[in-house]
Design a protein around this motif. Sequence first.
Motif, PDB file in Angstrom:
ATOM      1  N   ALA A 100       4.159   3.916  -1.848  1.00  0.00           N
ATOM      2  CA  ALA A 100       4.576   3.617  -3.223  1.00  0.00           C
ATOM      3  C   ALA A 100       3.415   3.172  -4.117  1.00  0.00           C
ATOM      4  O   ALA A 100       3.317   3.632  -5.268  1.00  0.00           O
ATOM      5  CB  ALA A 100       5.697   2.580  -3.222  1.00  0.00           C
ATOM      6  N   PRO A 101       2.510   2.275  -3.674  1.00  0.00           N
ATOM      7  CA  PRO A 101       1.414   1.861  -4.562  1.00  0.00           C
ATOM      8  C   PRO A 101       0.556   3.016  -5.054  1.00  0.00           C
ATOM      9  O   PRO A 101       0.170   3.048  -6.229  1.00  0.00           O
ATOM     10  CB  PRO A 101       0.607   0.895  -3.686  1.00  0.00           C
ATOM     11  CG  PRO A 101       1.598   0.344  -2.714  1.00  0.00           C
ATOM     12  CD  PRO A 101       2.506   1.500  -2.413  1.00  0.00           C
TER      13      PRO A 101
ATOM     14  N   LEU B 187      13.005   8.398  -1.195  1.00  0.00           N
ATOM     15  CA  LEU B 187      11.852   8.419  -2.095  1.00  0.00           C
ATOM     16  C   LEU B 187      12.250   7.970  -3.498  1.00  0.00           C
ATOM     17  O   LEU B 187      11.554   7.161  -4.134  1.00  0.00           O
ATOM     18  CB  LEU B 187      11.253   9.822  -2.153  1.00  0.00           C
ATOM     19  CG  LEU B 187      10.295  10.222  -1.025  1.00  0.00           C
ATOM     20  CD1 LEU B 187      10.089  11.731  -1.012  1.00  0.00           C
ATOM     21  CD2 LEU B 187       8.953   9.511  -1.177  1.00  0.00           C
ATOM     22  N   GLN B 188      13.359   8.504  -3.998  1.00  0.00           N
ATOM     23  CA  GLN B 188      13.807   8.146  -5.359  1.00  0.00           C
ATOM     24  C   GLN B 188      14.153   6.663  -5.437  1.00  0.00           C
ATOM     25  O   GLN B 188      13.867   6.004  -6.453  1.00  0.00           O
ATOM     26  CB  GLN B 188      14.994   9.025  -5.762  1.00  0.00           C
ATOM     27  CG  GLN B 188      14.585  10.481  -5.943  1.00  0.00           C
ATOM     28  CD  GLN B 188      15.665  11.356  -6.552  1.00  0.00           C
ATOM     29  OE1 GLN B 188      15.362  12.267  -7.322  1.00  0.00           O
ATOM     30  NE2 GLN B 188      16.922  11.108  -6.212  1.00  0.00           N
ATOM     31  N   ARG B 189      14.758   6.144  -4.375  1.00  0.00           N
ATOM     32  CA  ARG B 189      15.125   4.718  -4.374  1.00  0.00           C
ATOM     33  C   ARG B 189      13.879   3.827  -4.368  1.00  0.00           C
ATOM     34  O   ARG B 189      13.764   2.884  -5.155  1.00  0.00           O
ATOM     35  CB  ARG B 189      15.997   4.409  -3.160  1.00  0.00           C
ATOM     36  CG  ARG B 189      16.486   2.967  -3.107  1.00  0.00           C
ATOM     37  CD  ARG B 189      17.412   2.730  -1.939  1.00  0.00           C
ATOM     38  NE  ARG B 189      16.707   2.795  -0.642  1.00  0.00           N
ATOM     39  CZ  ARG B 189      16.817   3.784   0.214  1.00  0.00           C
ATOM     40  NH1 ARG B 189      17.591   4.837  -0.046  1.00  0.00           N
ATOM     41  NH2 ARG B 189      16.155   3.767   1.354  1.00  0.00           N
ATOM     42  N   VAL B 190      12.931   4.146  -3.489  1.00  0.00           N
ATOM     43  CA  VAL B 190      11.734   3.312  -3.363  1.00  0.00           C
ATOM     44  C   VAL B 190      10.837   3.423  -4.592  1.00  0.00           C
ATOM     45  O   VAL B 190      10.327   2.423  -5.090  1.00  0.00           O
ATOM     46  CB  VAL B 190      10.954   3.706  -2.085  1.00  0.00           C
ATOM     47  CG1 VAL B 190       9.581   3.039  -2.064  1.00  0.00           C
ATOM     48  CG2 VAL B 190      11.741   3.325  -0.842  1.00  0.00           C
ATOM     49  N   LEU B 191      10.648   4.651  -5.099  1.00  0.00           N
ATOM     50  CA  LEU B 191       9.750   4.872  -6.228  1.00  0.00           C
ATOM     51  C   LEU B 191      10.410   4.596  -7.572  1.00  0.00           C
ATOM     52  O   LEU B 191       9.729   4.434  -8.588  1.00  0.00           O
ATOM     53  CB  LEU B 191       9.228   6.309  -6.207  1.00  0.00           C
ATOM     54  CG  LEU B 191       8.431   6.722  -4.957  1.00  0.00           C
ATOM     55  CD1 LEU B 191       8.100   8.207  -5.015  1.00  0.00           C
ATOM     56  CD2 LEU B 191       7.156   5.896  -4.829  1.00  0.00           C
ATOM     57  N   ASP B 192      11.758   4.579  -7.580  1.00  0.00           N
ATOM     58  CA  ASP B 192      12.531   4.423  -8.815  1.00  0.00           C
ATOM     59  C   ASP B 192      12.136   5.503  -9.824  1.00  0.00           C
ATOM     60  O   ASP B 192      11.978   5.254 -11.018  1.00  0.00           O
ATOM     61  CB  ASP B 192      12.324   3.023  -9.421  1.00  0.00           C
ATOM     62  CG  ASP B 192      13.374   2.696 -10.486  1.00  0.00           C
ATOM     63  OD1 ASP B 192      14.481   3.283 -10.427  1.00  0.00           O
ATOM     64  OD2 ASP B 192      13.081   1.874 -11.371  1.00  0.00           O
TER      65      ASP B 192
ATOM     66  N   LEU C 164      -3.154   3.311   0.483  1.00  0.00           N
ATOM     67  CA  LEU C 164      -2.875   3.012   1.890  1.00  0.00           C
ATOM     68  C   LEU C 164      -4.068   3.411   2.756  1.00  0.00           C
ATOM     69  O   LEU C 164      -4.491   2.641   3.632  1.00  0.00           O
ATOM     70  CB  LEU C 164      -1.612   3.756   2.337  1.00  0.00           C
ATOM     71  CG  LEU C 164      -1.183   3.580   3.796  1.00  0.00           C
ATOM     72  CD1 LEU C 164      -0.941   2.118   4.122  1.00  0.00           C
ATOM     73  CD2 LEU C 164       0.084   4.400   4.074  1.00  0.00           C
ATOM     74  N   MET C 165      -4.606   4.594   2.530  1.00  0.00           N
ATOM     75  CA  MET C 165      -5.798   5.044   3.261  1.00  0.00           C
ATOM     76  C   MET C 165      -6.962   4.086   3.002  1.00  0.00           C
ATOM     77  O   MET C 165      -7.683   3.692   3.933  1.00  0.00           O
ATOM     78  CB  MET C 165      -6.165   6.456   2.816  1.00  0.00           C
ATOM     79  CG  MET C 165      -7.493   6.968   3.344  1.00  0.00           C
ATOM     80  SD  MET C 165      -7.399   7.554   5.044  1.00  0.00           S
ATOM     81  CE  MET C 165      -7.184   9.307   4.781  1.00  0.00           C
TER      82      MET C 165
END
Length: 396
Positions: A41-42, A80-85, A168-169
């Motif tokens: 997400a970030p 994905l839609q829930r986490v990323l909004d 993340l990487m």
Amino acid sequence: MGWKTLDDMDLAGKRVLVRVDINVPVEHGVVSDATRIEKIAPTVQDILARGGQPILIAHFGRPKGKVVLDLSLRVCVPALQRVLDRKVKLVETLDAAEDMTEEARSADVLLLENIRFHPGEEANDPAFAARLAGLGDIYCNDAFSAAHRAHASTEGLARLLPSCAGRLMQAELQALEAALGAPARPVVAVVGGAKVSTKLELLGNLVEKVDSLVIGGGMANTFLAAQGIGVGKSLCEHDMTEMAGDILAKAQVTGCEIILPVDVVVAREFKEEAAHEVVPATACPEDAMILDAGPQSVARIVTALENAKTLIWNGPLGAFEIAPFDAATNAAAKRAAELSMAGALVSVAGGGDTVSALNRAGAADGFTYLSTAGGAFLEWMEGKLLPGVAALDEAA
């Protein structure tokens, strides 16, 4: 570290191909654990905030270059839609991705269908990589967990577009550099698990890099056997004792202290709350199994942790899945977490059962960095060059 990060890229108005790992567990057609989606997400939100359009590239399972409907990434879209909004649109074929209208591109986030449906992915086919590159302006690799694979979406793309590491990487590479690249000393490594045979390269690399090496789990039995110590009916690779002896000899040359159990917890059966006793490591009964390190061994490990500045942890110290044979893992992990939270220790853990063991111990949140990368984490610890990271270095 020569690679670039998102901070080095102008993202405004750019299509950003983002390699992610959302190979998540699914139960009854629904994502049951969205941790890997939460981790990306970030990166996705940063790209959006800076005016770029994320085009996610991911694999799911092992379709081996063929379309397998049960391995479609469609199942990940709701999570994905829930986490990323944000609105997420699945693009089902590469042809569709190449022919998208402006209206179709208007989704906040595009998700390409399972990249491993294409034989060119795992073959790292240059023509396939070129087709992928035509979909974007910038390549961002945020899948350290796949960086040990030289695939089109992990290695090939980095050679064709301006490239960078995602958040993340970036966090993963910085944590590993702090642990093994240029660590604060003394450095202690904890390596546990069942078999020496799966971790020979790891142990061989670590004895050259760390000041103290704690060996636990079934692996420790093989090292005890290599010293002529009887281990009863314990899990032990007797055919690996010569290799274990070589590791011990190498450690003497490099000045690495090897910490093996001095006392052990033994039982006659492997089950929850089985009758058990603590005996010296040199006195395992012939009809018993060593299932955990004993309290004196834990005290030695804790002392090593308290004297260290950097910790690398891979694998449990005993049969952590069942009580009371989780005691050594729990005690050492909790102390490592306390030292880390107090700022006295930089602790990096990952691979195999490690995350599960540290979660069970209630210690995972206290570690400086917890890698979920599995094979890539182990290969990095073994001192291997990861193709996905090397490609980013070269691109920079």
